[in-house]
Design an enzyme around this catalytic site. Structure first.
Site, PDB file in Angstrom:
ATOM      1  CB  VAL A 132     -61.572  27.384  45.371  1.00  0.00           C
ATOM      2  CG1 VAL A 132     -62.465  28.247  46.254  1.00  0.00           C
ATOM      3  CG2 VAL A 132     -61.107  28.173  44.155  1.00  0.00           C
ATOM      4  N   GLY A 135     -59.482  24.144  49.651  1.00  0.00           N
ATOM      5  CA  GLY A 135     -58.933  22.844  50.024  1.00  0.00           C
ATOM      6  C   GLY A 135     -59.842  21.671  49.743  1.00  0.00           C
ATOM      7  CG  ASP A 155     -54.685  32.077  50.158  1.00  0.00           C
ATOM      8  OD1 ASP A 155     -54.059  31.321  49.404  1.00  0.00           O
ATOM      9  OD2 ASP A 155     -55.699  31.719  50.803  1.00  0.00           O
ATOM     10  CE  LYS A 211     -57.300  29.615  48.867  1.00  0.00           C
ATOM     11  NZ  LYS A 211     -57.133  29.309  50.304  1.00  0.00           N
ATOM     12  CD  GLU A 218     -45.609  29.370  54.192  1.00  0.00           C
ATOM     13  OE1 GLU A 218     -44.390  29.269  54.479  1.00  0.00           O
ATOM     14  OE2 GLU A 218     -46.295  28.439  53.737  1.00  0.00           O
ATOM     15  CB  THR A 272     -48.080  19.358  52.357  1.00  0.00           C
ATOM     16  OG1 THR A 272     -46.993  19.878  53.134  1.00  0.00           O
ATOM     17  CG2 THR A 272     -49.159  18.848  53.292  1.00  0.00           C
ATOM     18  N   GLY A 312     -47.468  25.505  62.001  1.00  0.00           N
ATOM     19  CA  GLY A 312     -47.328  25.305  60.567  1.00  0.00           C
ATOM     20  C   GLY A 312     -48.478  25.834  59.740  1.00  0.00           C
ATOM     21  N   GLY A 322     -54.140  21.333  54.193  1.00  0.00           N
ATOM     22  CA  GLY A 322     -53.604  20.132  54.811  1.00  0.00           C
ATOM     23  C   GLY A 322     -53.349  19.029  53.812  1.00  0.00           C
TER      24      GLY A 322
END
Length: 432
Positions: free
Chosen positions: A132, A134, A201, A205, A190, A13, A187, A302
């Protein structure tokens, strides 16, 4: 015009988004920055995977040597994730004198300093803004605009999946399970959502932020961790009535030269900017001694937001190409990790209490023994033989609270369902 040849590992992606950006902005980058980026090679794990027609013209291989051993490739972009293979790719690329950009939070959290030292030794750059939050340029802001400030606290909503789930639960009054299913269908989550909903997660970060901001290399075991699986509609209704929102916050606070770290559901006052962050968006709120409170907000994941952070690293790298350096600030501080007596906060605690005389008096006595006072207490109508009791305490330390929890675990008729902290700023801890 300076030309740079790029090799990309991965075509998922983020890599797909980056390639689209580089194609669309090629002329713009030439005009604005006097640079030309040429995508020389892409390396993937599965050559047989069906690709979009727009990638038909790319040089795609499954051989890492096509990038690492090509002396003409200047910059390597690692977007495959994971630790072992990605670490080898980055190390070998740095060893051969190639600059590296990565979005790999797992790897940077554990190996960031080692890789930064290698980059410095080889006089090449290592950048990882996209690791970190996005699309939010938090690392660059900390290293540039806020470099002169003394950062006292960072609170971040840095996992879009967990924030989406909590937002859906509150907005649509649905269960955790139903909100998770929606996240998976869209989406955002997961099939196994553990990394997101259990705070893993976000902890990666936070490790990067703590090292980058406070010069403190930490392990996940140094972080107090909790997830969102146990949050119910009853909790959401409680905190709404009390004037709060529940957010999974990654927090780092410095008090009296001690660093407290946590990733956990936290009650955020509705008037605080973080309370308004909804769905898959991320935000990082920074408290500086001189700048005060600043919030950085935007999409945390994204195709394009994260890819744009990678592209920003590309531009930044070209500006420093003659004196490349790691994105890590490479400093160490004398901060020590906070101990139970240093970890101070108000708590939201939910109990299941037997519906019989004297139990509430016993519960109050447990807290009185540790000199913990109540800010708010709610007792609900009984359901069967038990009743739900919610207590919000005044600020107290873990050292005060731990004996209370131990006593309650041994007591009959009182059970702790869960405990969340309230967002507390450094000055509130100092005055507690």
């Amino acid at each position: 015009m300076k030309n740079y040849r790029i090799g990309i590992f991965g075509l998922g992606t983020v890599a797909s988004g980056l390639i689209k950006i580089l194609k669309k902005e090629k002329i713009n980058y030439q005009n604005r920055f006097n640079v030309n980026f040429e995508l020389s090679q892409v390396v993937v794990h599965d050559l047989q995977k069906k690709r979009a027609p727009e990638f038909d013209g790319l040089n795609i291989s499954d051989d890492p040597a096509k990038i690492i051993e090509d002396p003409a490739i200047d910059i390597v972009i690692e977007l495959i994730g994971g630790k072992t293979v990605a670490k080898n790719i980055i190390e070998e690329s740095l060893q051969t004198g190639k600059h590296v950009i990565t979005a790999n939070k797992d790897l940077i959290a554990s190996e960031g300093r080692k890789l930064s030292r290698l980059a410095k030794e080889k006089h090449v750059g290592l950048f990882y803004e996209a690791a970190v939050a996005g699309g939010i340029p938090i690392l660059r802001s900390l290293s540039n605009s806020l470099a002169s400030d003394e950062i006292e606290q960072i609170n971040g909503i840095v996992n879009g999946t967990s924030n989406f789930i909590l937002s859906q639960m509150r907005q649509n009054k649905i269960s955790y399970a139903a909100a998770l299913k929606t996240a998976q269908e869209k989406g955002f989550a997961e099939a196994d959502p553990s990394n997101d909903v259990d705070g893993i997660d976000a902890a990666y970060k936070l490790q990067i932020l703590a090292d980058f901001t406070f010069g403190k290399q930490i392990n996940q075991r140094d972080i107090q961790m909790g997830g969102i699986r146990t949050i119910t509609q009853a909790d959401l209704q409680d905190v709404t009535d009390l004037g709060y929102e529940i957010k999974l916050l990654a927090s780092a606070t410095v008090i009296s030269n001690k660093l407290e770290l946590s990733v956990a559901p936290t009650l955020v006052p509705k008037g605080h900017p973080l309370a308004s962050v909804q769905n898959e968006n991320n935000a990082v709120f920074v408290n500086g001694r001189y700048s005060g409170g600043l919030m950085f907000y935007g999409p945390g994941a994204g195709e394009f937001p994260t890819a744009n952070s990678v592209a920003a690293d590309l531009i930044e790298l070209t500006k420093k190409i003659d004196q490349p350096e790691s994105f890590n600030t490479n400093f160490s501080s004398d901060l020590t990790l906070a101990k139970p007596k240093d970890r101070i906060a108000s708590r939201y605690i939910v109990f299941n209490v037997a519906n019989r005389p004297g139990v509430m008096h016993k519960l109050s006595a447990f807290f009185l023994m540790s000199d913990i006072n109540f800010r708010n207490i709610r007792q609900y109508d009984p359901v069967g033989d038990n009743t739900r009791v919610v207590i919000i305490t005044y600020p107290a330390s873990d050292a005060q609270l731990n004996p209370v929890k131990t006593t309650i675990r041994k007591a009959r008729g009182v059970e702790i369902i869960h405990e969340f902290k309230l967002l507390i700023e450094p000055k509130e801890v100092t005055n507690a």
